[in-house]
Scaffold this motif. Structure first.
Motif, mmCIF file in Angstrom:
data_model
loop_
_atom_site.group_PDB
_atom_site.id
_atom_site.type_symbol
_atom_site.label_atom_id
_atom_site.label_comp_id
_atom_site.label_asym_id
_atom_site.label_seq_id
_atom_site.Cartn_x
_atom_site.Cartn_y
_atom_site.Cartn_z
ATOM 1 N N LEU A 195 0.825 -1.211 0.000
ATOM 2 C CA LEU A 195 0.000 0.000 0.000
ATOM 3 C C LEU A 195 0.859 1.261 0.000
ATOM 4 O O LEU A 195 0.522 2.268 -0.619
ATOM 5 C CB LEU A 195 -0.926 0.004 1.213
ATOM 6 N N ILE A 196 1.976 1.209 0.731
ATOM 7 C CA ILE A 196 2.855 2.378 0.828
ATOM 8 C C ILE A 196 3.547 2.667 -0.497
ATOM 9 O O ILE A 196 3.629 3.815 -0.946
ATOM 10 C CB ILE A 196 3.892 2.158 1.946
ATOM 11 N N PHE A 197 4.040 1.614 -1.171
ATOM 12 C CA PHE A 197 4.844 1.813 -2.379
ATOM 13 C C PHE A 197 4.046 1.694 -3.680
ATOM 14 O O PHE A 197 4.409 2.286 -4.694
ATOM 15 C CB PHE A 197 5.998 0.817 -2.406
ATOM 16 N N PHE A 198 2.946 0.923 -3.677
ATOM 17 C CA PHE A 198 2.224 0.689 -4.923
ATOM 18 C C PHE A 198 0.757 1.107 -4.849
ATOM 19 O O PHE A 198 0.154 1.430 -5.874
ATOM 20 C CB PHE A 198 2.295 -0.793 -5.312
ATOM 21 N N GLY A 199 0.170 1.108 -3.653
ATOM 22 C CA GLY A 199 -1.240 1.435 -3.513
ATOM 23 C C GLY A 199 -2.125 0.330 -4.061
ATOM 24 O O GLY A 199 -1.650 -0.706 -4.536
ATOM 25 N N TRP A 200 -3.438 0.571 -3.964
ATOM 26 C CA TRP A 200 -4.397 -0.348 -4.583
ATOM 27 C C TRP A 200 -4.807 0.276 -5.912
ATOM 28 O O TRP A 200 -5.399 1.351 -5.941
ATOM 29 C CB TRP A 200 -5.630 -0.541 -3.694
ATOM 30 N N PRO A 201 -4.517 -0.387 -7.029
ATOM 31 C CA PRO A 201 -4.794 0.218 -8.336
ATOM 32 C C PRO A 201 -6.233 0.695 -8.501
ATOM 33 O O PRO A 201 -6.497 1.703 -9.162
ATOM 34 C CB PRO A 201 -4.489 -0.932 -9.309
ATOM 35 N N SER A 202 -7.204 0.007 -7.890
ATOM 36 C CA SER A 202 -8.602 0.364 -8.100
ATOM 37 C C SER A 202 -9.142 1.370 -7.090
ATOM 38 O O SER A 202 -10.272 1.811 -7.216
ATOM 39 C CB SER A 202 -9.465 -0.909 -8.038
ATOM 40 N N SER A 203 -8.340 1.713 -6.090
ATOM 41 C CA SER A 203 -8.893 2.591 -5.051
ATOM 42 C C SER A 203 -7.900 3.657 -4.596
ATOM 43 O O SER A 203 -8.071 4.843 -4.902
ATOM 44 C CB SER A 203 -9.356 1.756 -3.856
ATOM 45 N N ASN A 204 -6.877 3.266 -3.874
ATOM 46 C CA ASN A 204 -5.995 4.235 -3.227
ATOM 47 C C ASN A 204 -4.645 4.321 -3.930
ATOM 48 O O ASN A 204 -4.048 3.303 -4.294
ATOM 49 C CB ASN A 204 -5.766 3.844 -1.768
ATOM 50 N N PRO A 205 -4.128 5.538 -4.091
ATOM 51 C CA PRO A 205 -2.765 5.689 -4.614
ATOM 52 C C PRO A 205 -1.749 5.340 -3.532
ATOM 53 O O PRO A 205 -2.096 5.235 -2.358
ATOM 54 C CB PRO A 205 -2.704 7.176 -4.965
ATOM 55 N N PRO A 206 -0.484 5.157 -3.886
ATOM 56 C CA PRO A 206 0.544 4.864 -2.870
ATOM 57 C C PRO A 206 0.608 5.993 -1.833
ATOM 58 O O PRO A 206 0.540 7.168 -2.180
ATOM 59 C CB PRO A 206 1.835 4.777 -3.685
ATOM 60 N N THR A 207 0.725 5.641 -0.588
ATOM 61 C CA THR A 207 0.789 6.671 0.469
ATOM 62 C C THR A 207 2.156 7.314 0.537
ATOM 63 O O THR A 207 2.276 8.473 0.954
ATOM 64 C CB THR A 207 0.452 6.047 1.828
ATOM 65 N N GLY A 208 3.202 6.571 0.180
ATOM 66 C CA GLY A 208 4.543 7.117 0.262
ATOM 67 C C GLY A 208 4.912 7.484 1.688
ATOM 68 O O GLY A 208 4.394 6.910 2.651
ATOM 69 N N VAL A 301 -6.183 -2.601 13.210
ATOM 70 C CA VAL A 301 -7.527 -2.510 12.656
ATOM 71 C C VAL A 301 -7.715 -1.177 11.943
ATOM 72 O O VAL A 301 -8.257 -1.105 10.836
ATOM 73 C CB VAL A 301 -8.589 -2.684 13.761
ATOM 74 N N LYS A 302 -7.264 -0.095 12.576
ATOM 75 C CA LYS A 302 -7.417 1.232 11.976
ATOM 76 C C LYS A 302 -6.649 1.325 10.652
ATOM 77 O O LYS A 302 -7.144 1.904 9.678
ATOM 78 C CB LYS A 302 -6.912 2.294 12.945
ATOM 79 N N ALA A 303 -5.454 0.747 10.626
ATOM 80 C CA ALA A 303 -4.651 0.795 9.402
ATOM 81 C C ALA A 303 -5.324 0.004 8.282
ATOM 82 O O ALA A 303 -5.361 0.449 7.122
ATOM 83 C CB ALA A 303 -3.246 0.254 9.679
ATOM 84 N N LEU A 304 -5.871 -1.165 8.605
ATOM 85 C CA LEU A 304 -6.545 -1.976 7.597
ATOM 86 C C LEU A 304 -7.838 -1.313 7.136
ATOM 87 O O LEU A 304 -8.191 -1.377 5.950
ATOM 88 C CB LEU A 304 -6.837 -3.370 8.164
ATOM 89 N N ASP A 305 -8.550 -0.677 8.067
ATOM 90 C CA ASP A 305 -9.762 0.047 7.693
ATOM 91 C C ASP A 305 -9.446 1.180 6.716
ATOM 92 O O ASP A 305 -10.174 1.419 5.754
ATOM 93 C CB ASP A 305 -10.451 0.623 8.937
ATOM 94 N N SER A 306 -8.368 1.893 6.993
ATOM 95 C CA SER A 306 -7.992 3.014 6.128
ATOM 96 C C SER A 306 -7.608 2.542 4.733
ATOM 97 O O SER A 306 -7.691 3.305 3.771
ATOM 98 C CB SER A 306 -6.825 3.795 6.744
ATOM 99 N N ALA A 307 -7.204 1.266 4.632
ATOM 100 C CA ALA A 307 -6.840 0.701 3.334
ATOM 101 C C ALA A 307 -8.060 0.160 2.592
ATOM 102 O O ALA A 307 -7.931 -0.356 1.486
ATOM 103 C CB ALA A 307 -5.814 -0.412 3.517
ATOM 104 N N GLY A 308 -9.229 0.261 3.221
ATOM 105 C CA GLY A 308 -10.443 -0.192 2.564
ATOM 106 C C GLY A 308 -10.712 -1.672 2.716
ATOM 107 O O GLY A 308 -11.516 -2.242 1.971
ATOM 108 N N ILE A 309 -10.045 -2.318 3.667
ATOM 109 C CA ILE A 309 -10.278 -3.745 3.932
ATOM 110 C C ILE A 309 -11.363 -3.827 4.995
ATOM 111 O O ILE A 309 -11.104 -3.701 6.191
ATOM 112 C CB ILE A 309 -8.985 -4.446 4.383
ATOM 113 N N HIS A 310 -12.605 -4.046 4.570
ATOM 114 C CA HIS A 310 -13.743 -3.900 5.466
ATOM 115 C C HIS A 310 -13.861 -5.051 6.459
ATOM 116 O O HIS A 310 -14.582 -4.933 7.452
ATOM 117 C CB HIS A 310 -15.020 -3.779 4.637
#
Length: 493
Positions: A195-208, A301-310
């Protein structure tokens, strides 16, 4: 001198006070079997330190230091590294029942042995009570109708059952419990890095690295915040002493204990540093900061939630249950072995010194379970007040344990130097200076807790009075045997 033991069906018996093992038969069994492999010994120590302190408690350290929490865990891990290697050096030379507590009795005298073993035994069985209550709380996430009391009883029976079984079964169960935690953390780290380096292609860009510097910088509360967070982080490493309790049941202690020390501490440091680093990089640390002790407050849990993993709550609930059961399992094991050692030396009820034909000290397990039940009841019925004091006593007990370990190691080195035995192959680097530094660090942590955790100071003086008062009463009205001399302990090398 090399102490050897049979691992066949012949039941070993141990001489009182020395913990020395000899061959023999009898109606009363007091010998522990060497049935733990190197991997299992390593996992026993890992299980105590890799638990709810990381999965749930790391939010407290992040709230103090922000992204600088990574430095806090490095500092705390360095102190833990000193404990691990001081223990590895001593218990690999003296693989006796009771681990570092029995060794403290030989090198620090009767008072040192009494305080070391009873303190560690109390520390472990109270920690078990906290863990089974925590497990019952996590079960309510899936079973809202399950009362906390009923869940605690079920979890307690499960943990006690594992400890009453054979040593081999206990080691196997603990190995797989810890493996679940290790795999979970590895998966979390890999997911976070993606998630930090590549992001989720369909949702979130890399956080860097944006979140590391955008909310007050790397040290939003200054280096003071980093030091205060390190004091809290120390207790995430509490439980690493559990592996020393398994020395008397290790197949090859002279090899397994140092190997376990090497593997355990580096795994802990890597897991803690990488996991916490991923958390503070995936989302702003201000969102991660602890807001309570519920499942939803877990930084994972908060980190996974922020990544859209419900399904994050359900995933972490399963992991938290495994982590808490594993920690409870390891702490009950360590506590029972310490009470077994105390019974062999006449400082605990005699039934705690007996073992079954399979080598399990069932009397000591039952004795330790009484404390677990008491701690659980206090946590259930007086959670808002009494449980905080209870955990304050546990935290204080951890500091006492670490200070006693360093004091014992200083004396251990001095005796070996005086007798010309030299430094063991597996040893604490820089001793005795590193040991003295470790003692100073533990005292500094205790002083800092005056502002961070007032419950420690409230519970501390009464706890110390009870501990030393119990020794005085035992000396006056009991039958504490003379301290064992260092040369009377079984020795390898």
């Amino acid at each position: 001198m090399v102490a050897t033991e049979s691992t066949e069906s012949t039941e070993p018996t141990e001489k009182k006070a020395t913990g020395q093992v000899a061959q023999g038969h009898g109606s009363e069994h007091t010998g522990l079997h060497r049935r733990l492999t190197s991997a299992q010994v390593s996992m026993i120590g890992l299980s105590g330190a890799l638990g709810t302190g990381l999965f749930l408690g790391s939010g407290s350290t992040i709230s103090l230091a922000g992204p600088g929490t990574v430095i806090s865990y490095i500092l705390a891990g360095t102190l833990a590294l000193g404990i691990v290697w001081a223990l590895a050096e001593m218990v690999s030379v003296h693989p006796v029942p009771g681990g570092h507590g029995a060794i403290a009795g030989a090198y620090l005298g009767r008072l040192g042995g009494f305080v070391a073993r009873w303190n560690f035994g109390i520390q472990s069985f109270v920690a078990v009570g906290a863990e089974v209550v925590a497990t019952a709380t996590y079960l309510q996430h899936w079973f809202p109708g399950l009362s906390l009391g009923a869940g605690t009883v079920l979890c307690s029976l499960f943990v006690v059952g594992l400890n009453l079984a054979t040593v081999r079964l206990y080691g196997t169960s603990e190995y797989w419990f810890s493996m679940i935690k290790v795999v979970s953390i590895v998966v979390f780290i890999l997911l976070g890095l993606s998630l930090i380096f590549f992001g989720w292609p369909s949702s979130n860009p890399p956080t860097g690295a944006h979140n590391l510097i955008a909310y007050g910088g790397l040290f939003p509360n200054g280096f003071t915040g980093v030091l205060l967070a390190a004091c809290i982080a120390v207790f995430s490493f509490g439980g690493i002493e559990n592996s020393s309790a398994g020395a008397a049941e290790s197949e090859h202690p002279e090899r397994d204990i140092p190997r376990a020390a090497r593997n355990m501490i580096w795994r802990l440091l890597i897991f803690y540093i990488l996991a916490v680093g991923v958390i503070v990089t995936m989302q702003p640390w201000t969102q991660t900061a602890a807001s309570g002790s519920t499942l939803e407050s877990s930084p994972f849990v908060k980190a996974l939630d922020s990544a859209g993993i419900h399904a994050a709550g359900h995933i972490m609930n399963a992991i938290l249950i495994a982590a808490a059961l594993s920690a409870a399992n390891g702490c009950l094991y360590a506590s029972s072995r310490m009470f077994h050692s105390l019974a062999l030396d006449g400082m605990a009820p005699a039934f705690a010194g007996k073992t079954s034909h399979s080598g399990a000290p069932r009397g000591a397990v039952i004795f330790a379970s009484i404390g677990m039940v008491a701690a659980s009841l206090i946590a259930i019925f007086s959670a808002k007040v009494a449980f905080g004091y209870l955990m304050g006593a546990v935290i204080l007990a951890i500091l006492i344990t670490w200070i006693v370990v360093f004091l014992t190691h200083i004396r251990f080195r001095a005796v070996r130097k005086a007798t010309g035995l030299g430094i063991p192959k597996a040893h604490l680097w820089g001793a005795p200076f590193t040991a003295w530094f470790g003692i100073a660090a533990c005292l500094a942590v205790f002083i800092s807790l005056y502002w961070l955790m007032p419950n420690v100071w409230i519970a501390g003086p009464p706890y110390l009075l009870i501990l030393f008062g119990a020794y005085w009463l035992a000396r006056r009205f009991g039958n504490i045997p003379p301290a064992v001399k260092p040369e009377e302990l079984p020795r390898i090398g």
